[in-house]
Design a protein around this motif. Structure first.
Motif, PDB file in Angstrom:
ATOM      1  N   PHE A  28      49.584   1.370 -28.675  1.00 44.28           N
ATOM      2  CA  PHE A  28      50.810   1.134 -29.429  1.00 44.28           C
ATOM      3  C   PHE A  28      50.703  -0.112 -30.312  1.00 44.28           C
ATOM      4  CE2 PHE A  28      52.706   4.162 -26.510  1.00 44.28           C
ATOM      5  CZ  PHE A  28      53.674   4.779 -27.306  1.00 44.28           C
ATOM      6  N   LYS A  29      49.956  -1.086 -29.877  1.00 45.13           N
ATOM      7  CA  LYS A  29      49.815  -2.306 -30.659  1.00 45.13           C
ATOM      8  C   LYS A  29      49.058  -2.068 -31.958  1.00 45.13           C
ATOM      9  CE  LYS A  29      47.953  -7.018 -30.572  1.00 45.13           C
ATOM     10  NZ  LYS A  29      47.237  -8.047 -29.759  1.00 45.13           N
ATOM     11  N   HIS A  30      48.013  -1.251 -31.901  1.00 42.42           N
ATOM     12  CA  HIS A  30      47.121  -1.125 -33.046  1.00 42.42           C
ATOM     13  C   HIS A  30      47.326   0.130 -33.885  1.00 42.42           C
ATOM     14  CE1 HIS A  30      44.828  -4.704 -32.148  1.00 42.42           C
ATOM     15  NE2 HIS A  30      44.714  -4.317 -30.888  1.00 42.42           N
ATOM     16  N   LEU A  31      47.925   1.172 -33.329  1.00 41.75           N
ATOM     17  CA  LEU A  31      48.147   2.383 -34.114  1.00 41.75           C
ATOM     18  C   LEU A  31      49.565   2.396 -34.672  1.00 41.75           C
ATOM     19  CD1 LEU A  31      46.333   5.166 -32.064  1.00 41.75           C
ATOM     20  CD2 LEU A  31      45.430   3.619 -33.786  1.00 41.75           C
ATOM     21  N   THR A  32      49.915   1.342 -35.369  1.00 40.86           N
ATOM     22  CA  THR A  32      51.286   1.181 -35.855  1.00 40.86           C
ATOM     23  C   THR A  32      51.622   2.115 -37.009  1.00 40.86           C
ATOM     24  OG1 THR A  32      50.511  -0.626 -37.276  1.00 40.86           O
ATOM     25  CG2 THR A  32      51.416  -1.226 -35.111  1.00 40.86           C
ATOM     26  N   ASP A  33      50.638   2.541 -37.755  1.00 39.05           N
ATOM     27  CA  ASP A  33      50.903   3.369 -38.935  1.00 39.05           C
ATOM     28  C   ASP A  33      50.621   4.850 -38.695  1.00 39.05           C
ATOM     29  OD1 ASP A  33      51.600   1.118 -40.450  1.00 39.05           O
ATOM     30  OD2 ASP A  33      49.504   0.725 -40.964  1.00 39.05           O
ATOM     31  N   ALA A  34      50.274   5.210 -37.467  1.00 40.05           N
ATOM     32  CA  ALA A  34      49.927   6.600 -37.164  1.00 40.05           C
ATOM     33  C   ALA A  34      51.044   7.275 -36.377  1.00 40.05           C
ATOM     34  CB  ALA A  34      48.631   6.661 -36.371  1.00 40.05           C
ATOM     35  N   ASP A  35      51.213   8.563 -36.610  1.00 38.67           N
ATOM     36  CA  ASP A  35      52.125   9.383 -35.823  1.00 38.67           C
ATOM     37  C   ASP A  35      51.323   9.930 -34.643  1.00 38.67           C
ATOM     38  OD1 ASP A  35      54.107  11.000 -34.832  1.00 38.67           O
ATOM     39  OD2 ASP A  35      53.970  12.503 -36.425  1.00 38.67           O
ATOM     40  N   PHE A  36      51.657   9.477 -33.433  1.00 34.40           N
ATOM     41  CA  PHE A  36      50.841   9.878 -32.288  1.00 34.40           C
ATOM     42  C   PHE A  36      51.681  10.042 -31.036  1.00 34.40           C
ATOM     43  CE2 PHE A  36      50.998   5.276 -31.941  1.00 34.40           C
ATOM     44  CZ  PHE A  36      51.114   5.056 -30.578  1.00 34.40           C
ATOM     45  N   GLU A  37      51.097  10.736 -30.079  1.00 33.15           N
ATOM     46  CA  GLU A  37      51.635  10.865 -28.732  1.00 33.15           C
ATOM     47  C   GLU A  37      50.495  10.634 -27.758  1.00 33.15           C
ATOM     48  OE1 GLU A  37      53.040  14.889 -28.472  1.00 33.15           O
ATOM     49  OE2 GLU A  37      51.021  15.761 -28.640  1.00 33.15           O
ATOM     50  N   ILE A  38      50.816  10.116 -26.574  1.00 29.78           N
ATOM     51  CA  ILE A  38      49.819   9.904 -25.528  1.00 29.78           C
ATOM     52  C   ILE A  38      50.108  10.875 -24.392  1.00 29.78           C
ATOM     53  CG2 ILE A  38      48.889   8.287 -23.829  1.00 29.78           C
ATOM     54  CD1 ILE A  38      49.647   6.014 -25.710  1.00 29.78           C
ATOM     55  N   ILE A  39      49.101  11.653 -24.019  1.00 30.53           N
ATOM     56  CA  ILE A  39      49.244  12.624 -22.933  1.00 30.53           C
ATOM     57  C   ILE A  39      48.389  12.159 -21.761  1.00 30.53           C
ATOM     58  CG2 ILE A  39      48.967  15.034 -22.254  1.00 30.53           C
ATOM     59  CD1 ILE A  39      49.064  15.717 -25.281  1.00 30.53           C
ATOM     60  N   VAL A  40      49.025  11.739 -20.686  1.00 33.33           N
ATOM     61  CA  VAL A  40      48.319  11.278 -19.495  1.00 33.33           C
ATOM     62  C   VAL A  40      48.203  12.437 -18.513  1.00 33.33           C
ATOM     63  CG1 VAL A  40      48.296   9.648 -17.570  1.00 33.33           C
ATOM     64  CG2 VAL A  40      49.178   8.933 -19.807  1.00 33.33           C
ATOM     65  N   VAL A  41      46.969  12.822 -18.205  1.00 35.75           N
ATOM     66  CA  VAL A  41      46.713  13.896 -17.233  1.00 35.75           C
ATOM     67  C   VAL A  41      46.205  13.234 -15.962  1.00 35.75           C
ATOM     68  CG1 VAL A  41      45.444  16.012 -16.744  1.00 35.75           C
ATOM     69  CG2 VAL A  41      46.154  15.498 -19.101  1.00 35.75           C
ATOM     70  N   ASP A  42      47.084  13.081 -14.991  1.00 31.00           N
ATOM     71  CA  ASP A  42      46.712  12.401 -13.747  1.00 31.00           C
ATOM     72  C   ASP A  42      46.489  13.413 -12.629  1.00 31.00           C
ATOM     73  OD1 ASP A  42      46.538   9.730 -12.228  1.00 31.00           O
ATOM     74  OD2 ASP A  42      47.899  10.933 -10.996  1.00 31.00           O
ATOM     75  N   ASP A  43      45.340  13.257 -11.956  1.00 29.23           N
ATOM     76  CA  ASP A  43      44.977  14.190 -10.889  1.00 29.23           C
ATOM     77  C   ASP A  43      45.424  13.699  -9.513  1.00 29.23           C
ATOM     78  OD1 ASP A  43      43.920  15.947 -12.659  1.00 29.23           O
ATOM     79  OD2 ASP A  43      41.833  15.734 -12.046  1.00 29.23           O
ATOM     80  N   GLY A  44      46.735  13.529  -9.347  1.00 29.11           N
ATOM     81  CA  GLY A  44      47.286  13.171  -8.044  1.00 29.11           C
ATOM     82  C   GLY A  44      46.805  11.840  -7.510  1.00 29.11           C
ATOM     83  N   SER A  45      46.727  10.815  -8.364  1.00 24.50           N
ATOM     84  CA  SER A  45      46.241   9.499  -7.935  1.00 24.50           C
ATOM     85  C   SER A  45      47.093   8.943  -6.800  1.00 24.50           C
ATOM     86  CB  SER A  45      46.275   8.515  -9.101  1.00 24.50           C
ATOM     87  OG  SER A  45      45.404   8.913 -10.132  1.00 24.50           O
ATOM     88  N   PRO A  46      46.462   8.532  -5.674  1.00 25.96           N
ATOM     89  CA  PRO A  46      47.224   7.956  -4.561  1.00 25.96           C
ATOM     90  C   PRO A  46      47.585   6.487  -4.774  1.00 25.96           C
ATOM     91  CG  PRO A  46      44.907   8.074  -3.977  1.00 25.96           C
ATOM     92  CD  PRO A  46      45.032   8.735  -5.322  1.00 25.96           C
ATOM     93  N   ASP A  47      47.087   5.857  -5.852  1.00 22.17           N
ATOM     94  CA  ASP A  47      47.311   4.421  -6.053  1.00 22.17           C
ATOM     95  C   ASP A  47      48.569   4.097  -6.846  1.00 22.17           C
ATOM     96  OD1 ASP A  47      46.583   5.213  -8.602  1.00 22.17           O
ATOM     97  OD2 ASP A  47      45.309   3.443  -8.968  1.00 22.17           O
ATOM     98  N   GLY A  48      49.338   5.109  -7.234  1.00 21.71           N
ATOM     99  CA  GLY A  48      50.569   4.846  -7.972  1.00 21.71           C
ATOM    100  C   GLY A  48      50.418   4.859  -9.487  1.00 21.71           C
TER     101      GLY A  48
END
Length: 284
Positions: A28-48
């Motif tokens: 978010f800090k550096h892609l200020t001029d781009a239209d973007f989305e972040i997709i986080v695919v988490d495989d059931g992480s037990p660490d939160g």
């Protein structure tokens, strides 16, 4: 002037609670001029890890950060496929969450800024081209080390000069390298790439790296042919792309070992890599 490009950034995670907030902040800090989305695919992480992502959604918005979890570890390849199903952009950035890559040019551009600059270059190339799209894949990273590229070998100029479909980072050319690995890890990685080079002739020096960004249609085409799930997946992606005739160019990068968390690479992944190598030798 065509429609503005949108970028879907897919981040597979497993036990990345200590890294995920920083990597998203840097995007978010550096892609200020781009239209973007972040997709986080988490495989059931037990660490939160998922709890951290949910907190970040409150800050940046659920439309900008999409959490698309899976119940357990199902493999890197299927994580990308899962994330791709939810991608609304016409370009897809695939990246790790462990802050392992760092790139600087003479202008002091770090990895996330490199992505930002590349998106700008692709925008200009896209508007000036006759329908041909370029593909590049990249990682956002923190400033862990400094790697200075000669002006003639920056990723930006490489893509502009060649019109490549894929520009991928490599540790195994002049100015590239690895920082923080022990000798055994270096020999394992180098040996894996040399073996693949000898048997498969993909025309790329670093098959197991993940410093890349794709046009969505190209990624869908390549990934539909892949069968690997784990460590071998990155190699198969490049080999399939090469066999399909996509133009691939390389730029040097320095890989920096993760600061937080532990590596997911173990003996079972190495065995799978060797099995995958033999499979690609027979089928491609």
């Amino acid at each position: 002037m065509g429609e503005k490009n949108k970028y879907s950034i897919i981040i597979p995670t497993y036990n990345e609670r200590l890294n995920i907030a920083l990597i998203i902040y840097l995007v978010f800090k550096h892609l200020t001029d781009a239209d973007f989305e972040i997709i986080v695919v988490d495989d059931g992480s037990p660490d939160g890890t998922q709890d951290i992502v949910k907190q970040l959604q409150k800050v940046y918005g659920e439309d900008r950060i999409l959490l698309r979890p899976r119940p357990r570890k199902l493999g890197l390849g299927t994580a990308y496929i899962h994330g791709l199903k939810h991608a609304s952009g016409n370009f897809v950035v695939i990246m790790d969450a462990d802050l392992s890559h760092h790139v600087r040019t003479e202008g002091g551009i770090c990895g996330v800024q490199w992505v930002s600059f590349m998106l700008d270059v692709m925008e200009r190339n896209d508007s000036n081209s006759s329908g041909r799209h370029c593909c590049i894949i990249a990682y956002p990273v923190c400033a862990c080390t400094d790697v200075v590229f000669p002006a003639s070998s920056t990723p930006q100029q490489k893509q502009m000069e060649t019109g490549a479909n894929i520009v991928t980072g490599t540790r195994y050319v002049s100015s590239g390298g690895v920082h923080g690995w022990n000798l055994m890890r270096k020999l394992t990685s180098r040996g894996a790439n040399v073996l693949a080079q000898t048997l498969l002739w993909p025309g790329v020096s670093d098959l197991t790296g993940s410093f890349r960004l794709y046009q969505k249609s190209a990624l869908e085409d390549i990934i539909s042919s892949c069968v690997s799930k784990g460590y071998v997946f990155q190699m198969e992606m490049i080999v399939r792309a090469s066999r399909k005739g996509y133009r691939i160019e390389e730029v040097p990068i320095t890989f920096v070992d993760r600061v937080f968390g532990s590596s997911k690479l173990g003996g079972s992944e190495i065995v799978e890599y060797l099995k995958g190598l033999l499979y690609l030798l027979v089928t491609t």
